[in-house]
Scaffold this active site. Structure first.
Site, PDB file in Angstrom:
ATOM      1  CG  MET A 189      -0.596   3.624   3.616  1.00 38.15           C
ATOM      2  SD  MET A 189      -0.529   3.473   5.403  1.00 38.15           S
ATOM      3  CE  MET A 189       1.170   3.047   5.624  1.00 38.15           C
ATOM      4  NE  ARG A 245      -5.058  -2.852  13.985  1.00 37.44           N
ATOM      5  CZ  ARG A 245      -3.767  -2.530  13.931  1.00 37.44           C
ATOM      6  NH1 ARG A 245      -2.907  -3.363  13.383  1.00 37.44           N
ATOM      7  NH2 ARG A 245      -3.334  -1.383  14.398  1.00 37.44           N
ATOM      8  CG  ASP A 270      -0.247  -0.294   2.518  1.00 37.86           C
ATOM      9  OD1 ASP A 270       0.999  -0.262   2.543  1.00 37.86           O
ATOM     10  OD2 ASP A 270      -0.930  -0.549   3.529  1.00 37.86           O
TER      11      ASP A 270
END
Ligand code: UDH
Ligand code: NGS
Length: 339
Positions: A278, A283, A188
């Protein structure tokens, strides 16, 4: 006796002079013509020689391409990176015709300075991988690298292990080609400047130094996460990365410790060239913060020589070569406590 007439001796002297001049002229002409002949002779020999060389040139192998310059002339500097439009990999492939199957590329006009394997730890991040391929292939080609892209896909749904996947990538890429440099990149993270070269340095290199998500600041000096580059020698010197960090966090600090304990230091580009975007994400499941990470990084010195490349075990389940990358699906086992 009669005295010779003065007119007769003058006549004789004149005749002698004429003969002398004629002789001189003949000798000069002979030398002149001889000289021209020599030149003509030389012309033929040179011509034959050059024909000979030309014939030779066609039979000897083509000269080696020159080594690529230290700084590629193809670089453009700052890049506009955004993630609003989806990526079509077929289009991306068309836009990168020089990329060979498996995501390999070799510069056409010069001999690359390094052979670089880019290793991406991976699981369920297909959308991110597409952006990575879309942005990175053009950049890496402009950097005139001889490179290959290896996506190391963790099989199953057990806890994720980023560092072990990168060890697998190192071992598997070396079976494919004689790489001398390894860039380890999160899927990422996209560089915002193509002067951030995906190449190895005399010291292990941290490339993702100012990430947008972290306010374009390096949170602490020893950080060695995100995107890093180690030569084959540097990687072997630290016994690779740790295999026993399951879940999020700490494995990059362990690597940083290994570098320091092996008397190396971290090199970095400056904060402008080292800018990254990014891709936003939540998560992932099975990558919760590892509660053991603080204890583990406190013991790197004792564990680094027995946990790493020399204790690496895994099973390759599948290797697939796609037009823009190679994906290797691996069974890396389970954390010790549950295996
Ligand atoms: N990765 C995967 N799949 C996973 C977990 C990790 O591919 O399920 C790889 C991927 O290359 C990723 C890298 O491992 O870029 C690092 O993992 P991460 O992106 O989870 O780590 P990071 O520190 O983010 O970037 C942690 C969670 C942040 C939550 C933010 C909520 N706003
Ligand atoms: C540290 C983590 C590292 C992590 C870094 C940046 O605290 O693994 O934060 O994380 N170390 C420990 O937890 C021991 S970030 O802000 O990118 O999510 O890489």
């Amino acid at each position: 006796m009669m005295e010779p007439l003065p007119g007769a001796s003058l006549q004789k002297a004149c005749r002698l002079l004429v003969i002398f001049c004629a002789l001189h002229l003949v000798v000069t002409m002979v030398y002149y013509l001889a000289g021209r002949d020599l030149d003509i002779f030389q012309y033929f020999t040179e011509n034959q020689q050059s024909q000979h060389d030309w014939k030779n040139a066609s039979t000897t192998p083509a000269a080696e391409p020159h080594v690529c310059p230290e700084t590629s002339p193809l670089l453009v500097g700052p890049l506009n990176i955004e993630f609003s439009n989806p990526v079509d990999l077929e289009e991306t492939k068309k836009e990168n015709p020089a990329v060979r199957d498996g995501g390999r590329h070799t510069p056409k006009d010069c001999q690359a300075l390094q052979k670089v394997a880019v290793i991406i730890p991976f699981r369920h991040r297909d959308k991110h991988l597409k952006y990575w391929l879309y942005y990175l292939h053009p950049i890496l080609q402009r950097q005139q690298l001889d490179y290959g892209v290896y996506v190391i896909n963790q099989d199953g749904e057990e806890t994720f292990n980023r560092a072990k996947l990168m060890n697998v990538g190192f071992a598997e890429a070396l079976k494919d080609y004689d790489y001398d440099c390894f860039v380890f990149s999160d899927v990422d993270l996209i560089p915002m400047d193509d002067r951030n070269i995906y190449k190895c340095n005399s010291q292990p290199r941290h490339l993702s130094v100012s990430v947008d998500k972290l306010g374009f600041r390096l949170p602490y000096q020893q950080l060695f996460g995100g995107v890093t580059a180690l030569s084959k020698d540097q990687f072997q010197k630290i016994n690779g990365f740790p295999n026993n960090y399951w879940g999020w966090g700490g494995e990059d600090d362990d690597i940083s410790n290994r570098i320091r304990y092996n008397k190396m230091s971290i090199s970095r580009p400056n904060a402008i060239i080292g800018k990254y975007r990014m891709i936003q994400h939540f998560r992932d499941a099975k990558n919760e913060p590892n509660p053991q990470r603080f204890d583990r990084i406190a013991h790197t010195k004792e564990t680094m020589n027995s946990d790493g490349l020399n204790s690496l075990s895994y099973e390759v389940l599948k290797t697939e070569k796609y037009p823009l990358y190679t994906i290797i699906t691996v069974n890396i086992g389970l954390p010790k406590s549950i295996s």
